[in-house]
Every structure is written in C-alpha cells, then in structure tokens.
Design a protein around this motif. Sequence first.
Motif, PDB file in Angstrom:
ATOM      1  N   ASP A  21       4.559  -3.280  -2.094  1.00 20.73           N
ATOM      2  CA  ASP A  21       3.733  -4.268  -1.392  1.00 20.73           C
ATOM      3  C   ASP A  21       3.375  -3.828   0.023  1.00 20.73           C
ATOM      4  OD1 ASP A  21       3.904  -5.856  -3.680  1.00 20.73           O
ATOM      5  OD2 ASP A  21       5.676  -6.911  -2.946  1.00 20.73           O
ATOM      6  N   THR A  22       3.042  -2.563   0.170  1.00 20.45           N
ATOM      7  CA  THR A  22       2.587  -2.058   1.459  1.00 20.45           C
ATOM      8  C   THR A  22       1.176  -2.573   1.725  1.00 20.45           C
ATOM      9  OG1 THR A  22       1.651  -0.055   0.482  1.00 20.45           O
ATOM     10  CG2 THR A  22       3.971   0.041   1.193  1.00 20.45           C
ATOM     11  N   THR A  23       0.730  -2.487   2.951  1.00 22.26           N
ATOM     12  CA  THR A  23      -0.602  -2.968   3.305  1.00 22.26           C
ATOM     13  C   THR A  23      -1.696  -2.282   2.481  1.00 22.26           C
ATOM     14  OG1 THR A  23       0.153  -3.552   5.527  1.00 22.26           O
ATOM     15  CG2 THR A  23      -2.226  -3.290   5.219  1.00 22.26           C
ATOM     16  N   PRO A  24      -1.697  -0.935   2.355  1.00 18.63           N
ATOM     17  CA  PRO A  24      -2.741  -0.305   1.531  1.00 18.63           C
ATOM     18  C   PRO A  24      -2.683  -0.755   0.063  1.00 18.63           C
ATOM     19  CG  PRO A  24      -1.645   1.339   2.883  1.00 18.63           C
ATOM     20  CD  PRO A  24      -0.868   0.064   3.031  1.00 18.63           C
ATOM     21  N   GLU A  25      -1.473  -0.900  -0.474  1.00 19.28           N
ATOM     22  CA  GLU A  25      -1.322  -1.329  -1.866  1.00 19.28           C
ATOM     23  C   GLU A  25      -1.858  -2.750  -2.058  1.00 19.28           C
ATOM     24  OE1 GLU A  25       2.276  -2.478  -4.897  1.00 19.28           O
ATOM     25  OE2 GLU A  25       2.703  -0.990  -3.354  1.00 19.28           O
ATOM     26  N   LEU A  26      -1.528  -3.648  -1.150  1.00 23.21           N
ATOM     27  CA  LEU A  26      -2.013  -5.030  -1.245  1.00 23.21           C
ATOM     28  C   LEU A  26      -3.539  -5.085  -1.191  1.00 23.21           C
ATOM     29  CD1 LEU A  26       0.589  -6.880   1.009  1.00 23.21           C
ATOM     30  CD2 LEU A  26       0.423  -6.947  -1.487  1.00 23.21           C
ATOM     31  N   LYS A  27      -4.116  -4.258  -0.349  1.00 21.75           N
ATOM     32  CA  LYS A  27      -5.582  -4.228  -0.226  1.00 21.75           C
ATOM     33  C   LYS A  27      -6.226  -3.766  -1.534  1.00 21.75           C
ATOM     34  CE  LYS A  27      -9.107  -3.211   3.050  1.00 21.75           C
ATOM     35  NZ  LYS A  27      -9.310  -2.947   4.452  1.00 21.75           N
ATOM     36  N   ILE A  28      -5.697  -2.708  -2.121  1.00 24.14           N
ATOM     37  CA  ILE A  28      -6.237  -2.187  -3.387  1.00 24.14           C
ATOM     38  C   ILE A  28      -6.054  -3.217  -4.496  1.00 24.14           C
ATOM     39  CG2 ILE A  28      -5.914  -0.427  -5.175  1.00 24.14           C
ATOM     40  CD1 ILE A  28      -7.442   0.540  -2.667  1.00 24.14           C
ATOM     41  N   ARG A  29      -4.912  -3.867  -4.548  1.00 24.98           N
ATOM     42  CA  ARG A  29      -4.692  -4.883  -5.577  1.00 24.98           C
ATOM     43  C   ARG A  29      -5.666  -6.043  -5.422  1.00 24.98           C
ATOM     44  NH1 ARG A  29       1.655  -5.200  -5.107  1.00 24.98           N
ATOM     45  NH2 ARG A  29       1.168  -7.354  -4.603  1.00 24.98           N
ATOM     46  N   ARG A  30      -5.858  -6.503  -4.188  1.00 25.69           N
ATOM     47  CA  ARG A  30      -6.756  -7.637  -3.949  1.00 25.69           C
ATOM     48  C   ARG A  30      -8.185  -7.294  -4.361  1.00 25.69           C
ATOM     49  NH1 ARG A  30      -9.813  -8.356   0.239  1.00 25.69           N
ATOM     50  NH2 ARG A  30      -8.614  -7.004   1.593  1.00 25.69           N
ATOM     51  N   LEU A  31      -8.659  -6.123  -3.962  1.00 22.11           N
ATOM     52  CA  LEU A  31     -10.029  -5.711  -4.297  1.00 22.11           C
ATOM     53  C   LEU A  31     -10.186  -5.471  -5.799  1.00 22.11           C
ATOM     54  CD1 LEU A  31     -10.737  -3.290  -1.312  1.00 22.11           C
ATOM     55  CD2 LEU A  31     -11.730  -5.561  -1.673  1.00 22.11           C
ATOM     56  N   SER A  32      -9.189  -4.897  -6.434  1.00 22.32           N
ATOM     57  CA  SER A  32      -9.249  -4.650  -7.881  1.00 22.32           C
ATOM     58  C   SER A  32      -9.306  -5.966  -8.641  1.00 22.32           C
ATOM     59  CB  SER A  32      -8.030  -3.843  -8.345  1.00 22.32           C
ATOM     60  OG  SER A  32      -8.025  -2.572  -7.751  1.00 22.32           O
ATOM     61  N   HIS A  33      -8.476  -6.895  -8.244  1.00 21.08           N
ATOM     62  CA  HIS A  33      -8.446  -8.203  -8.902  1.00 21.08           C
ATOM     63  C   HIS A  33      -9.779  -8.928  -8.716  1.00 21.08           C
ATOM     64  CE1 HIS A  33      -7.119 -12.294  -9.892  1.00 21.08           C
ATOM     65  NE2 HIS A  33      -6.233 -11.672 -10.653  1.00 21.08           N
TER      66      HIS A  33
END
Length: 144
Positions: A21-33
Amino acid sequence: MVDNLTPKQRSYTMSRIRSKDTTPELKIRRLSHARGLRFRKHKDGLAGRPDLVFSSARVAVFVDGDFWHGWRFPQWKDKLGKYWRQKIEGNRRRDQRNFKKLRREGWLVLRIWEHEVKKNAEACVDRIEAAVRARASESARDRQ
C-alpha cells in the motif's frame, strides 16, 4: 555511505517503511479500478505476491520502489555501504527469481517503477490495461 544512526534508530526508521500500500501502488490501483480493471491484491501462492493480480488474464504487476529494487543500480551501488549494497542486490536477485518462476507458470509479469508512476501514472495504467485486455482476448480465443 556510512550509516550515522544507532541500531535502535535504524530499526525504528526501517519499521516505518511500508512494503504494501505504498503511494505509487495506491495510485496505480485507483487508476486501474477507475478504468474498470478488476484485480486481486498481494495474492497468496504467487511468487513475490504481486501488487496487482489479474487472474483470468494471467498478468502480475509489481509496483517497485526505485531505491529498494535497485533501478539503475550499477550506476549508484558504489556510493552505498556494504550493508545496503548487499540488501539491494539481494532484493534484485529475489525479484528475478520470482519473475522467472511466474513466467514459467504462464504469467505475464509487468514491473512498474516508482519514477514512472510519478512521471506519468496514466501511461503506466495504459501498459497494464493493454496487457490485460490482450491476454484476456487471447484466453477467450483459446477457449473457443
């Protein structure tokens, strides 16, 4: 580079660093979703526990930090002390073992670097979406 912290201070500092749940990971997950891509997070049973797993397309995505996973490591490894050089070299070896194992098992492995997310997160998600949609359509053709 000499470590100027006591072991107790270093331990405390390291305990504050997250692996999930790092900042880059959260960003990629949010955009992918937001694009309608559905995935599992840190799926048990897969080598390296990828950050995003698209099971039906067999795509595994790792969102890796530049320092911890050694982006362009040969260019800056000589600036590190022995401990950090060994730590990052070990991370890189482990990453390669995990990627090879996943590929042997039929997975497409995508690695997204922290600096890529900072520069253009949408382009990172473009790569993921293209891979997932291509693999999903291949899978659908194979079933027919």
